[in-house]
Design a protein around this motif. Structure first.
Motif, mmCIF file in Angstrom:
data_model
loop_
_atom_site.group_PDB
_atom_site.id
_atom_site.type_symbol
_atom_site.label_atom_id
_atom_site.label_comp_id
_atom_site.label_asym_id
_atom_site.label_seq_id
_atom_site.Cartn_x
_atom_site.Cartn_y
_atom_site.Cartn_z
ATOM 1 N N GLU A 224 5.401 -80.687 65.174
ATOM 2 C CA GLU A 224 6.072 -79.418 65.450
ATOM 3 C C GLU A 224 5.523 -78.326 64.525
ATOM 4 N N ARG A 225 5.468 -78.624 63.244
ATOM 5 C CA ARG A 225 4.941 -77.649 62.294
ATOM 6 C C ARG A 225 3.455 -77.385 62.549
ATOM 7 N N ALA A 226 2.706 -78.447 62.855
ATOM 8 C CA ALA A 226 1.272 -78.295 63.111
ATOM 9 C C ALA A 226 1.023 -77.399 64.323
ATOM 10 N N ALA A 227 1.822 -77.574 65.371
ATOM 11 C CA ALA A 227 1.661 -76.754 66.572
ATOM 12 C C ALA A 227 1.970 -75.292 66.277
ATOM 13 N N LYS A 228 2.989 -75.053 65.474
ATOM 14 C CA LYS A 228 3.347 -73.678 65.127
ATOM 15 C C LYS A 228 2.244 -73.034 64.299
ATOM 16 N N GLU A 229 1.658 -73.794 63.372
ATOM 17 C CA GLU A 229 0.564 -73.261 62.559
ATOM 18 C C GLU A 229 -0.667 -72.975 63.410
ATOM 19 N N PHE A 230 -0.876 -73.797 64.420
ATOM 20 C CA PHE A 230 -2.088 -73.678 65.249
ATOM 21 C C PHE A 230 -1.958 -72.584 66.295
ATOM 22 N N TYR A 231 -0.789 -72.510 66.955
ATOM 23 C CA TYR A 231 -0.630 -71.608 68.101
ATOM 24 C C TYR A 231 0.288 -70.420 67.840
ATOM 25 N N GLY A 232 1.154 -70.508 66.829
ATOM 26 C CA GLY A 232 2.152 -69.467 66.625
ATOM 27 C C GLY A 232 3.514 -69.940 67.090
ATOM 28 N N GLU A 233 4.386 -68.993 67.414
ATOM 29 C CA GLU A 233 5.750 -69.330 67.834
ATOM 30 C C GLU A 233 5.732 -70.255 69.049
ATOM 31 N N LEU A 234 6.488 -71.340 68.954
ATOM 32 C CA LEU A 234 6.441 -72.350 70.016
ATOM 33 C C LEU A 234 7.026 -71.857 71.326
ATOM 34 N N VAL A 235 7.933 -70.896 71.279
ATOM 35 C CA VAL A 235 8.486 -70.372 72.536
ATOM 36 C C VAL A 235 7.398 -69.673 73.349
ATOM 37 N N ASP A 236 6.295 -69.286 72.694
ATOM 38 C CA ASP A 236 5.189 -68.632 73.392
ATOM 39 C C ASP A 236 4.132 -69.619 73.877
ATOM 40 N N LEU A 237 4.312 -70.901 73.540
ATOM 41 C CA LEU A 237 3.273 -71.883 73.824
ATOM 42 C C LEU A 237 2.915 -71.995 75.311
ATOM 43 N N PRO A 238 3.883 -72.015 76.252
ATOM 44 C CA PRO A 238 3.496 -72.108 77.671
ATOM 45 C C PRO A 238 2.552 -70.974 78.091
ATOM 46 N N ARG A 239 2.827 -69.778 77.605
ATOM 47 C CA ARG A 239 1.949 -68.652 77.945
ATOM 48 C C ARG A 239 0.591 -68.793 77.275
ATOM 49 N N LEU A 240 0.584 -69.204 76.011
ATOM 50 C CA LEU A 240 -0.668 -69.317 75.269
ATOM 51 C C LEU A 240 -1.596 -70.371 75.876
ATOM 52 N N LEU A 241 -1.019 -71.466 76.335
ATOM 53 C CA LEU A 241 -1.851 -72.524 76.925
ATOM 54 C C LEU A 241 -2.499 -72.080 78.230
ATOM 55 N N ALA A 242 -1.882 -71.139 78.904
ATOM 56 C CA ALA A 242 -2.404 -70.693 80.199
ATOM 57 C C ALA A 242 -3.499 -69.647 80.060
ATOM 58 N N GLU A 243 -3.781 -69.218 78.831
ATOM 59 C CA GLU A 243 -4.791 -68.184 78.645
ATOM 60 C C GLU A 243 -6.192 -68.747 78.849
ATOM 61 N N ASP A 244 -7.192 -67.956 78.542
ATOM 62 C CA ASP A 244 -8.589 -68.302 78.822
ATOM 63 C C ASP A 244 -8.901 -69.758 78.499
ATOM 64 N N GLY A 245 -9.493 -70.420 79.465
ATOM 65 C CA GLY A 245 -9.826 -71.830 79.314
ATOM 66 C C GLY A 245 -8.846 -72.743 80.006
ATOM 67 N N GLY A 246 -7.587 -72.330 80.077
ATOM 68 C CA GLY A 246 -6.582 -73.119 80.770
ATOM 69 C C GLY A 246 -5.884 -74.102 79.866
ATOM 70 N N PRO A 247 -4.786 -74.679 80.342
ATOM 71 C CA PRO A 247 -3.939 -75.543 79.508
ATOM 72 C C PRO A 247 -4.655 -76.719 78.875
ATOM 73 N N VAL A 248 -5.474 -77.417 79.642
ATOM 74 C CA VAL A 248 -6.082 -78.637 79.115
ATOM 75 C C VAL A 248 -7.096 -78.318 78.018
ATOM 76 N N GLN A 249 -7.971 -77.349 78.254
ATOM 77 C CA GLN A 249 -8.942 -76.997 77.233
ATOM 78 C C GLN A 249 -8.263 -76.447 75.979
ATOM 79 N N ASN A 250 -7.231 -75.631 76.160
ATOM 80 C CA ASN A 250 -6.525 -75.092 75.003
ATOM 81 C C ASN A 250 -5.772 -76.184 74.258
ATOM 82 N N ALA A 251 -5.205 -77.130 74.994
ATOM 83 C CA ALA A 251 -4.490 -78.234 74.349
ATOM 84 C C ALA A 251 -5.456 -79.176 73.650
ATOM 85 N N ALA A 252 -6.657 -79.355 74.200
ATOM 86 C CA ALA A 252 -7.636 -80.263 73.586
ATOM 87 C C ALA A 252 -7.971 -79.844 72.162
ATOM 88 N N ARG A 253 -7.864 -78.568 71.868
ATOM 89 C CA ARG A 253 -8.130 -78.083 70.511
ATOM 90 C C ARG A 253 -7.121 -78.643 69.511
#
Length: 321
Positions: free
Chosen positions: A180-209
């Motif tokens: 949970e903490r690692a995801a917040k450090e990597f992506y920012g606020e977790l409530v924004d995560l669904p939107r962030l994953l959908a950005e350039d590259g798409g969910p799978v490529q963004n999640a692979a990081r």
């Protein structure tokens, strides 16, 4: 000659100025790297692949002497052979190359790792696939079916599993996890995560990081991360063993090599994969890759007699072929 490894996470170009086919270990004289692109089977993937290759070519064009050949290992080529053929034709029409070939990046990985000899090569990156070659030259494939149908144990699979665990902990649906903490450090606020994953590259490529964060959490003993990595290792080993069972010829050991960016996660993933392989009923021999995907593309440029030839899409200006 010029070789391009066009993956979903990263892309790489290698150029040999004076190529001698009889020197399989020769290193490229020029290497360039760039970000990856969606597989050519995905919407917009063909245009993205063409643009990426042209951009890499522009960086090295001053080093190229004619005649020259281009071979591309592109993710998605095995899923959509028609797209691979169109990409080969487009590049042939745009670039001043005398020969252009396009095939799957898992094909160039096998050709590089085992020099197109019988055996199984596991390619594990954003996706995961095992390509096997039987003694009679028959080629087989296990997994590599994309994030919704397969790619089990891949970087995308690990990253998404880690983010699901983080969100479950965030909600209180699951016990606390350092993910949970690692995801917040990597992506920012977790409530924004669904939107962030959908950005350039798409969910799978963004999640692979995020796969690297999961492996580090597992190395530190986080229970959720440890379970994810163990499941990934078991899935990857199963993919290898399923392919090896089809390749095996009598009691002869099956040569196996493991390639791809996920190797960078190190022992935390590779050790359990190797343990599962060692405990299998099949007789296999795991070898270090003899070369990488650029080496494989170089081999396929010069050799038209490998088991992969039916899935290599070629365009040529030569009159003697």
């Amino acid at each position: 000659m010029v070789a391009v490894d066009l993956g979903k996470t990263s892309s790489k170009l290698g150029l040999w100025r004076a190529d001698t086919p009889g020197e399989p270990s020769a290193r490229p004289d020029v290497v360039r790297q760039a970000v990856g692109v969606p597989g050519i089977a995905f919407p917009g993937g063909l245009d993205a692949a063409e643009s990426a290759i042209i951009s890499l070519y522009q960086e090295v064009r001053q080093h190229i002497q004619r005649p020259w050949a281009l071979t591309v290992g592109a993710a998605g080529s095995m899923d959509d052979p028609a797209a691979a053929q169109r990409l080969a034709r487009r590049l042939f029409d745009i670039l001043p190359a005398d020969d252009v070939a396009v095939c799957g990046d898992s094909v160039t990985a096998h050709a590089g790792a085992l020099r197109a000899q019988p055996g199984v090569v596991l390619s594990m990156g954003t996706g995961s696939v095992a390509v096997g070659v039987k003694e009679d030259g028959t080629m087989i494939r296990v997994d590599g079916w994309g994030p919704w149908l397969g790619d089990e144990g891949s970087g995308g699979w690990i990253g998404l599993a880690g983010l699901r665990a983080a969100m479950a902990a965030f909600d209180g649906r699951a016990p606390a996890t350092t993910l949970e903490r690692a995801a917040k450090e990597f992506y920012g606020e977790l409530v924004d995560l669904p939107r962030l994953l959908a950005e350039d590259g798409g969910p799978v490529q963004n999640a692979a990081r995020f796969a690297g964060s999961v492996s580090r959490a597992a190395d530190d003993g986080d229970l959720a991360a440890v379970e994810i990595i163990e499941r990934a290792a078991r899935a990857l080993a199963t993919t290898v063993l399923t392919a090896a069972a089809q390749v095996q010829n009598g009691s002869n050991p099956v040569a196996v090599a493991i390639t791809g960016g996920l190797r960078e996660l190190g022992a935390v993933l590779l050790d359990p994969v190797m343990e599962h392989l060692a405990n299998a009923d099949l007789t296999i021999e795991v070898h270090p890759p003899a070369g990488n995907s650029l080496d494989g593309a170089r081999i396929l440029t010069h050799r038209h007699d490998t088991p992969f030839e039916p899935v290599v899409h070629r365009q040529t200006r030569s009159t003697d072929r």
